[in-house]
Motif scaffolding. Structure first.
Motif, PDB file in Angstrom:
ATOM      1  N   LEU A   1      39.479  36.539  58.705  1.00 46.31           N
ATOM      2  CA  LEU A   1      39.210  36.680  57.281  1.00 46.31           C
ATOM      3  C   LEU A   1      40.508  36.826  56.493  1.00 46.31           C
ATOM      4  CD1 LEU A   1      37.258  36.971  54.943  1.00 46.31           C
ATOM      5  CD2 LEU A   1      37.037  39.397  55.500  1.00 46.31           C
ATOM      6  N   GLU A   2      41.444  37.599  57.033  1.00 44.88           N
ATOM      7  CA  GLU A   2      42.722  37.777  56.354  1.00 44.88           C
ATOM      8  C   GLU A   2      43.446  36.438  56.212  1.00 44.88           C
ATOM      9  OE1 GLU A   2      45.297  40.513  58.282  1.00 44.88           O
ATOM     10  OE2 GLU A   2      46.904  40.290  56.826  1.00 44.88           O
ATOM     11  N   ALA A   3      43.449  35.638  57.277  1.00 42.18           N
ATOM     12  CA  ALA A   3      44.119  34.338  57.235  1.00 42.18           C
ATOM     13  C   ALA A   3      43.449  33.404  56.230  1.00 42.18           C
ATOM     14  CB  ALA A   3      44.116  33.716  58.628  1.00 42.18           C
ATOM     15  N   ILE A   4      42.120  33.433  56.185  1.00 41.18           N
ATOM     16  CA  ILE A   4      41.385  32.573  55.254  1.00 41.18           C
ATOM     17  C   ILE A   4      41.686  32.970  53.810  1.00 41.18           C
ATOM     18  CG2 ILE A   4      39.067  32.003  54.423  1.00 41.18           C
ATOM     19  CD1 ILE A   4      38.159  32.194  57.365  1.00 41.18           C
ATOM     20  N   LEU A   5      41.691  34.265  53.525  1.00 42.16           N
ATOM     21  CA  LEU A   5      41.981  34.729  52.166  1.00 42.16           C
ATOM     22  C   LEU A   5      43.400  34.351  51.749  1.00 42.16           C
ATOM     23  CD1 LEU A   5      40.230  38.216  52.173  1.00 42.16           C
ATOM     24  CD2 LEU A   5      39.567  36.208  50.847  1.00 42.16           C
ATOM     25  N   GLU A   6      44.332  34.459  52.673  1.00 41.17           N
ATOM     26  CA  GLU A   6      45.702  34.065  52.360  1.00 41.17           C
ATOM     27  C   GLU A   6      45.769  32.577  52.019  1.00 41.17           C
ATOM     28  OE1 GLU A   6      48.168  37.316  55.068  1.00 41.17           O
ATOM     29  OE2 GLU A   6      47.864  35.275  55.800  1.00 41.17           O
ATOM     30  N   ASN A   7      44.993  31.774  52.727  1.00 37.47           N
ATOM     31  CA  ASN A   7      44.956  30.341  52.450  1.00 37.47           C
ATOM     32  C   ASN A   7      44.428  30.072  51.049  1.00 37.47           C
ATOM     33  OD1 ASN A   7      43.278  27.652  52.432  1.00 37.47           O
ATOM     34  ND2 ASN A   7      44.779  27.395  54.066  1.00 37.47           N
ATOM     35  N   TYR A   8      43.342  30.743  50.678  1.00 38.65           N
ATOM     36  CA  TYR A   8      42.777  30.553  49.330  1.00 38.65           C
ATOM     37  C   TYR A   8      43.764  31.010  48.262  1.00 38.65           C
ATOM     38  CZ  TYR A   8      38.099  28.971  50.504  1.00 38.65           C
ATOM     39  OH  TYR A   8      37.037  28.210  50.908  1.00 38.65           O
ATOM     40  N   ARG A   9      44.420  32.127  48.508  1.00 32.95           N
ATOM     41  CA  ARG A   9      45.399  32.640  47.547  1.00 32.95           C
ATOM     42  C   ARG A   9      46.520  31.626  47.312  1.00 32.95           C
ATOM     43  NH1 ARG A   9      48.903  36.856  50.233  1.00 32.95           N
ATOM     44  NH2 ARG A   9      49.733  34.882  51.037  1.00 32.95           N
ATOM     45  N   ASP A  10      46.975  31.003  48.386  1.00 32.50           N
ATOM     46  CA  ASP A  10      48.114  30.085  48.285  1.00 32.50           C
ATOM     47  C   ASP A  10      47.730  28.702  47.781  1.00 32.50           C
ATOM     48  OD1 ASP A  10      49.627  32.156  49.291  1.00 32.50           O
ATOM     49  OD2 ASP A  10      49.584  31.410  51.367  1.00 32.50           O
ATOM     50  N   GLU A  11      46.460  28.283  47.989  1.00 35.26           N
ATOM     51  CA  GLU A  11      46.088  26.898  47.726  1.00 35.26           C
ATOM     52  C   GLU A  11      45.142  26.697  46.543  1.00 35.26           C
ATOM     53  OE1 GLU A  11      47.465  24.452  49.303  1.00 35.26           O
ATOM     54  OE2 GLU A  11      48.545  25.685  50.780  1.00 35.26           O
ATOM     55  N   GLN A  12      44.418  27.753  46.124  1.00 37.40           N
ATOM     56  CA  GLN A  12      43.332  27.534  45.170  1.00 37.40           C
ATOM     57  C   GLN A  12      43.647  27.982  43.738  1.00 37.40           C
ATOM     58  OE1 GLN A  12      40.593  25.820  45.965  1.00 37.40           O
ATOM     59  NE2 GLN A  12      41.367  25.561  48.055  1.00 37.40           N
TER      60      GLN A  12
ATOM     61  N   ARG B   1      44.669  30.203  40.285  1.00 32.12           N
ATOM     62  CA  ARG B   1      44.392  31.489  39.632  1.00 32.12           C
ATOM     63  C   ARG B   1      43.036  32.083  40.000  1.00 32.12           C
ATOM     64  NH1 ARG B   1      44.380  32.304  33.027  1.00 32.12           N
ATOM     65  NH2 ARG B   1      43.829  34.543  33.009  1.00 32.12           N
ATOM     66  N   TYR B   2      42.045  31.218  40.163  1.00 30.17           N
ATOM     67  CA  TYR B   2      40.675  31.712  40.399  1.00 30.17           C
ATOM     68  C   TYR B   2      40.289  31.569  41.880  1.00 30.17           C
ATOM     69  CZ  TYR B   2      40.587  31.439  35.331  1.00 30.17           C
ATOM     70  OH  TYR B   2      40.874  31.605  33.992  1.00 30.17           O
ATOM     71  N   TRP B   3      41.242  31.860  42.764  1.00 26.76           N
ATOM     72  CA  TRP B   3      41.007  31.671  44.191  1.00 26.76           C
ATOM     73  C   TRP B   3      39.922  32.583  44.743  1.00 26.76           C
ATOM     74  CZ3 TRP B   3      41.917  35.603  47.730  1.00 26.76           C
ATOM     75  CH2 TRP B   3      42.698  36.678  47.282  1.00 26.76           C
ATOM     76  N   VAL B   4      39.778  33.782  44.191  1.00 27.47           N
ATOM     77  CA  VAL B   4      38.737  34.688  44.691  1.00 27.47           C
ATOM     78  C   VAL B   4      37.353  34.117  44.400  1.00 27.47           C
ATOM     79  CG1 VAL B   4      37.701  36.975  44.484  1.00 27.47           C
ATOM     80  CG2 VAL B   4      40.186  36.747  44.512  1.00 27.47           C
ATOM     81  N   ASP B   5      37.153  33.621  43.162  1.00 25.36           N
ATOM     82  CA  ASP B   5      35.864  33.016  42.822  1.00 25.36           C
ATOM     83  C   ASP B   5      35.564  31.812  43.715  1.00 25.36           C
ATOM     84  OD1 ASP B   5      36.261  33.588  39.238  1.00 25.36           O
ATOM     85  OD2 ASP B   5      35.479  34.873  40.827  1.00 25.36           O
ATOM     86  N   GLN B   6      36.598  31.010  43.971  1.00 25.30           N
ATOM     87  CA  GLN B   6      36.388  29.840  44.824  1.00 25.30           C
ATOM     88  C   GLN B   6      36.019  30.257  46.242  1.00 25.30           C
ATOM     89  OE1 GLN B   6      36.447  26.528  43.752  1.00 25.30           O
ATOM     90  NE2 GLN B   6      35.476  26.293  45.769  1.00 25.30           N
ATOM     91  N   PHE B   7      36.699  31.278  46.751  1.00 25.48           N
ATOM     92  CA  PHE B   7      36.376  31.785  48.088  1.00 25.48           C
ATOM     93  C   PHE B   7      34.933  32.250  48.152  1.00 25.48           C
ATOM     94  CE2 PHE B   7      36.541  33.891  52.066  1.00 25.48           C
ATOM     95  CZ  PHE B   7      35.900  35.106  51.904  1.00 25.48           C
ATOM     96  N   LEU B   8      34.491  33.003  47.140  1.00 23.65           N
ATOM     97  CA  LEU B   8      33.126  33.514  47.149  1.00 23.65           C
ATOM     98  C   LEU B   8      32.103  32.377  47.103  1.00 23.65           C
ATOM     99  CD1 LEU B   8      33.530  36.599  44.776  1.00 23.65           C
ATOM    100  CD2 LEU B   8      33.323  36.607  47.276  1.00 23.65           C
TER     101      LEU B   8
END
Length: 295
Positions: free
Chosen positions: A202-213, A215-222
């Motif tokens: 999960l930590e690795a996936i969140l880091e990927n979203y943070r780096d690639e997605q 400003r709104y990476w959290v919303d995209q992850f959800l």
């Protein structure tokens, strides 16, 4: 007055309800014998551990009958060499609710307690590292310690039958007390077989979203994880049929399903198959390692 050594702590205080003084001694049987408390000792080594403490006290001029000392607290433990890192089990520990005990979460430690008893679960390797210590024997890379603590003389005597140190000649009484307590408070329930991502993944996936997605990476992850969860429980065709019934529009159902399939695929690509565990998997692993060989 006090004596603090690597293997025990002795405090001598005035007797507040009479003349003379009282002595309080705290020690770990494994540490008294071996110098560390990572590994348990054998029943055959109990007498030797107590004898070493008594001899050291005598050498320092403290003459006391150690075996006649009243026991006011007992801590017992099991080490579980786990298949995953400690943090992967944290979501499970947050679900477990011991009866009539308050749970506290300290990150690498979980504590369920009241004024008389405590259950403490923690990352033993991390504790050793923070204290700058090392074990005398090679240790597994992932070790979770499960401790059960009886905090006063009354519950120690009531739960184990142990009143004085001389009563500790084997581990049978404390072993049975330990097993009953952990079965009652922690390993007493059916855990939902809901899929969870292990903490390291999960930590690795969140880091990927943070780096690639952006400003709104959290919303995209959800959104992506929501699609991943839904399509882990049903297939796209079934979802499409349900959406068409609910939305009343075949085009909407097709469009939403197609988008969710893409989101599911994105999340799936970042989730190694061998890294997925369920809460039930983790629960059953710990239950077996902590309790099974106590039968």
């Amino acid at each position: 007055a006090y004596i603090n050594t690597d293997r025990y702590n002795l405090t001598i205080k005035p007797n507040t309800i009479g003349e003379g003084t009282k002595a309080f001694i705290q020690f770990s049987l494994p540490k008294a014998l071996t110098g560390d408390n990572y590994n348990p000792i054998q029943e055959s080594e109990i007498h030797q551990a107590k004898r070493l403490i008594a001899q050291d006290l005598s050498d320092r001029g403290v003459l006391m009958n150690l075996e006649e000392c009243k026991v006011s607290r007992i801590d017992t433990f099991r080490n579980a060499a786990t298949e995953e890192p400690y943090l992967d089990y944290a979501p499970l520990f947050r679900l477990l609710k011991a009866q009539r005990q308050q749970r506290r979460d300290y990150g690498s430690t979980f504590l369920w307690s009241n004024t008389q008893r405590e259950i403490c679960v923690y990352d033993k390797n991390e504790e050793v590292r923070l204290r700058g210590g090392v074990s005398r024997l090679p240790t597994p890379p992932n070790t979770i310690r499960f401790e059960y603590r009886l905090l006063n003389t009354r519950v120690t005597r009531t739960d184990t039958g142990i009143d004085r140190l001389k009563d500790i000649t084997s581990f049978e009484a404390v072993k049975e007390t330990y097993k009953m307590a952990l079965k009652k408070h922690l390993f007493n329930q059916e855990v939902s077989d809901t899929d969870i991502l292990s903490a390291t993944n999960l930590e690795a996936i969140l880091e990927n979203y943070r780096d690639e997605q952006g400003r709104y990476w959290v919303d995209q992850f959800l959104r992506d994880y929501g699609a991943y969860t839904v399509l882990s429980k049903t297939d796209p065709e079934t979802l499409k049929i349900i959406l068409e019934v609910v939305a009343g529009n075949r085009q909407t159902a097709w469009r939403v399903t197609k988008g969710m399939e893409e989101q599911h695929a994105k999340m799936k690509m970042m989730t190694p198959a061998t890294g997925n565990k369920t809460l039930a998997d983790l629960y059953q692993e710990l239950e077996e390692k902590v309790l099974n060989d106590l039968e």
